[in-house]
Design an enzyme around this catalytic site. Structure first.
Site, mmCIF file in Angstrom:
data_model
loop_
_atom_site.group_PDB
_atom_site.id
_atom_site.type_symbol
_atom_site.label_atom_id
_atom_site.label_comp_id
_atom_site.label_asym_id
_atom_site.label_seq_id
_atom_site.Cartn_x
_atom_site.Cartn_y
_atom_site.Cartn_z
ATOM 1 N N PHE A 110 -4.423 -8.336 0.967
ATOM 2 C CA PHE A 110 -4.489 -7.433 -0.172
ATOM 3 C C PHE A 110 -3.382 -7.833 -1.165
ATOM 4 C CE2 PHE A 110 -4.000 -3.450 -2.457
ATOM 5 C CZ PHE A 110 -5.288 -2.950 -2.512
ATOM 6 N N ASP A 181 -0.242 -5.347 8.882
ATOM 7 C CA ASP A 181 -0.653 -4.290 7.974
ATOM 8 C C ASP A 181 -1.940 -3.689 8.537
ATOM 9 O OD1 ASP A 181 -1.697 -2.724 5.923
ATOM 10 O OD2 ASP A 181 -0.699 -3.911 4.375
ATOM 11 N N TYR A 206 -4.454 7.322 3.438
ATOM 12 C CA TYR A 206 -5.512 7.916 2.595
ATOM 13 C C TYR A 206 -6.864 7.262 2.823
ATOM 14 C CZ TYR A 206 -3.735 4.002 -0.184
ATOM 15 O OH TYR A 206 -3.286 2.775 -0.571
ATOM 16 N N LYS A 207 -6.926 6.202 3.648
ATOM 17 C CA LYS A 207 -8.201 5.532 3.916
ATOM 18 C C LYS A 207 -8.865 6.230 5.103
ATOM 19 C CE LYS A 207 -6.630 1.371 1.578
ATOM 20 N NZ LYS A 207 -5.836 0.144 1.664
ATOM 21 N N ARG A 353 -18.997 -3.238 -1.379
ATOM 22 C CA ARG A 353 -18.293 -2.949 -0.142
ATOM 23 C C ARG A 353 -18.706 -1.579 0.398
ATOM 24 N NH1 ARG A 353 -11.787 -2.624 0.272
ATOM 25 N NH2 ARG A 353 -12.187 -0.853 -1.088
HETATM 26 C C1 LIG Z 1 -4.970 -0.132 0.482
HETATM 27 C C2 LIG Z 1 -3.988 -1.212 0.750
HETATM 28 C C3 LIG Z 1 -2.733 -1.203 0.130
HETATM 29 C C4 LIG Z 1 -2.362 -0.174 -0.906
HETATM 30 O O1 LIG Z 1 -1.000 -0.060 -1.056
HETATM 31 P P1 LIG Z 1 -0.396 1.258 -1.758
HETATM 32 O O2 LIG Z 1 1.021 0.990 -1.895
HETATM 33 O O3 LIG Z 1 -0.718 2.413 -0.862
HETATM 34 O O4 LIG Z 1 -1.102 1.423 -3.056
HETATM 35 C C5 LIG Z 1 -1.830 -2.195 0.487
HETATM 36 N N1 LIG Z 1 -2.146 -3.150 1.386
HETATM 37 C C6 LIG Z 1 -3.347 -3.192 1.994
HETATM 38 C C7 LIG Z 1 -3.640 -4.254 2.976
HETATM 39 C C8 LIG Z 1 -4.307 -2.233 1.673
HETATM 40 O O5 LIG Z 1 -5.504 -2.285 2.239
#
Ligand SMILES: *Cc1c(COP(=O)(O)O)cnc(C)c1O
Length: 394
Positions: A110, A181, A206-207, A353
């Site tokens: 990400f 992560d 939040y996911k 997705r």
């Molecule tokens: C959703 C996601 C994020 C989002 O980071 P925030 O700081 O919460 O906005 C970061 N890394 C990964 C791998 C994600 O899937």
């Protein structure tokens, strides 16, 4: 058993296939927010830190998350955003390998994880390098010059799942620190952090954990190394005695040293209420249900929409809890689909997705969603001009 739809407030007429991005509202979460705001904040005011035990809420919620990811009590701290937790884990990990200069990730990670690594490297101002090979080449690139391997277990675009145990073992074999992560793993796939031996893990709530937009992130530190962790963001809430108001920083003797400032109590209360839905859920059951839903979706979509190409691993064991399809007009097609009550999302350049959240989805939802997708694709409904303009959030 699953699903547990009755525990959620899902809008009528919506089939929600985006719980991998923002989970739905659990029943009880709004009441909890209301109580926190009107009774605790409104009436108790600052006394609520003690009378409503706000002060221990971050740890209590951390322990509930720990239970879902195979981590012991007290090993997970909550707060801030995932981007910040990535930064903290990475900074601490680099300190643990001062004579090495390579951070290894992959090019499917990400973007914010990679951006935070780049920002940290710029701050340290030494000759660090961030390597981002293709995901399938990562194992071969774990060499003796690597300080830290930082990977997201489930790829946000394709759903491809890294082998946590094998990669962690390889990292340790060459003396590197491992950071996982778990953004798309927590609440989506069974995770056993203790068994993996990884030093750090981070994730958001939040996911798949349904904590609501902007819900706090979490960070895990393997208990035996917590005293070696030097916090880069030495905030007062990570101090051993925040209310001693000492001039010098002394880190807490636990993962709590990775807290920074005042915790977001309203969001944490909502997340605490959201964690109730996990009571009695067996993650192996959840995995089986997730695989059954995903397999059904692939089968239905491939039969109905031959112009869509599967953009996820075909082997269910190699996927997390999401499925992606590539389609040249994926953005417009997703807008047309959302307009008809089937909510997924789009990731550039061409990925449609779909997330599978067995707590609130069943086979009938999957078939109905595939039927509507078939209409959108075979009748070219996506060609409507109103679906062509991109919003800021896709
Ligand atoms: C959703 C996601 C994020 C989002 O980071 P925030 O700081 O919460 O906005 C970061 N890394 C990964 C791998 C994600 O899937």
């Amino acid at each position: 058993m699953l699903p547990k739809k009755h525990l959620f407030d899902i809008p009528a007429g919506v089939i929600y296939l985006d719980g991998n991005s923002l989970g739905v509202l659990p029943k009880g979460a709004a009441e909890r927010a209301q109580k926190t705001i009107t009774q605790e904040w409104g009436q108790e005011l600052i006394r609520a830190w003690n009378t409503a035990d706000w002060i221990s809420l971050p740890q209590r919620v951390g322990d509930r998350i720990a239970a879902l990811i195979g981590a012991p009590e007290g090993s997970v701290a909550t707060g801030d955003t995932l981007s910040i937790k990535v930064y903290q884990a990475l900074a601490a990990a680099l300190k643990m390998r001062p004579d090495r200069r390579v951070i290894l990730s992959d090019n499917g990670n990400f973007p914010t994880d990679l951006y935070m690594a780049q920002g940290l490297i710029n701050t340290i101002d030494k000759d660090y390098a961030l390597r981002t090979p293709a995901a399938e080449d990562v194992v071969d690139q774990i060499t003796e010059d690597v300080a830290v391997v930082m990977l997201t277990q489930v790829d946000y675009r394709s759903g491809r799942l890294h082998d946590m145990k094998a990669i962690t073992a390889k990292a340790h074999a060459v003396g590197a620190v491992m950071i996982w992560d778990l953004a798309h793993s927590a609440g989506a796939v069974p995770v056993d952090l203790t068994a993996s031996g990884a030093e750090f893990a981070v994730g958001c709530s939040y996911k798949y954990l349904n904590g609501g937009p902007g819900a706090p992130a979490f960070i895990y530190v393997r208990p035996d190394i917590v005293h070696d962790v030097q916090p880069a963001l030495a905030g007062w809430m990570g101090h051993d005695a925040p209310f001693a108001m000492e001039l010098g920083y002394r880190p807490a003797m636990s993962t709590e040293r990775l807290r920074v400032g005042t915790p977001p109590i309203v969001q944490l209360s909502v997340l605490d209420a959201a964690m109730d839905v996990w009571e009695g859920v067996d993650m192996q059951d959840l995995r089986r249900a997730s695989q059954a839903l995903s397999e059904l979706f692939i089968q239905e979509v491939e039969a109905r929409c031959p112009t869509l190409t599967l953009a996820s691993p075909r082997d269910p064991e190699a996927r997390g809890s999401q499925v992606s399809f590539a389609f040249e007009h994926g953005y417009a097609a997703m807008q047309a689909l959302i307009d008809r009550g089937v909510i997924g999302d789009f990731r550039a350049p061409d990925t449609m997705r779909f997330g599978f959240t067995p707590l609130y989805l069943d086979a009938a939802d999957i078939v109905a969603a595939a039927e509507i997708l078939e209409e959108v694709i075979t009748q070219n409904l996506w060609q409507d001009p109103k679906y062509q303009t991109k919003s800021r959030v896709t």
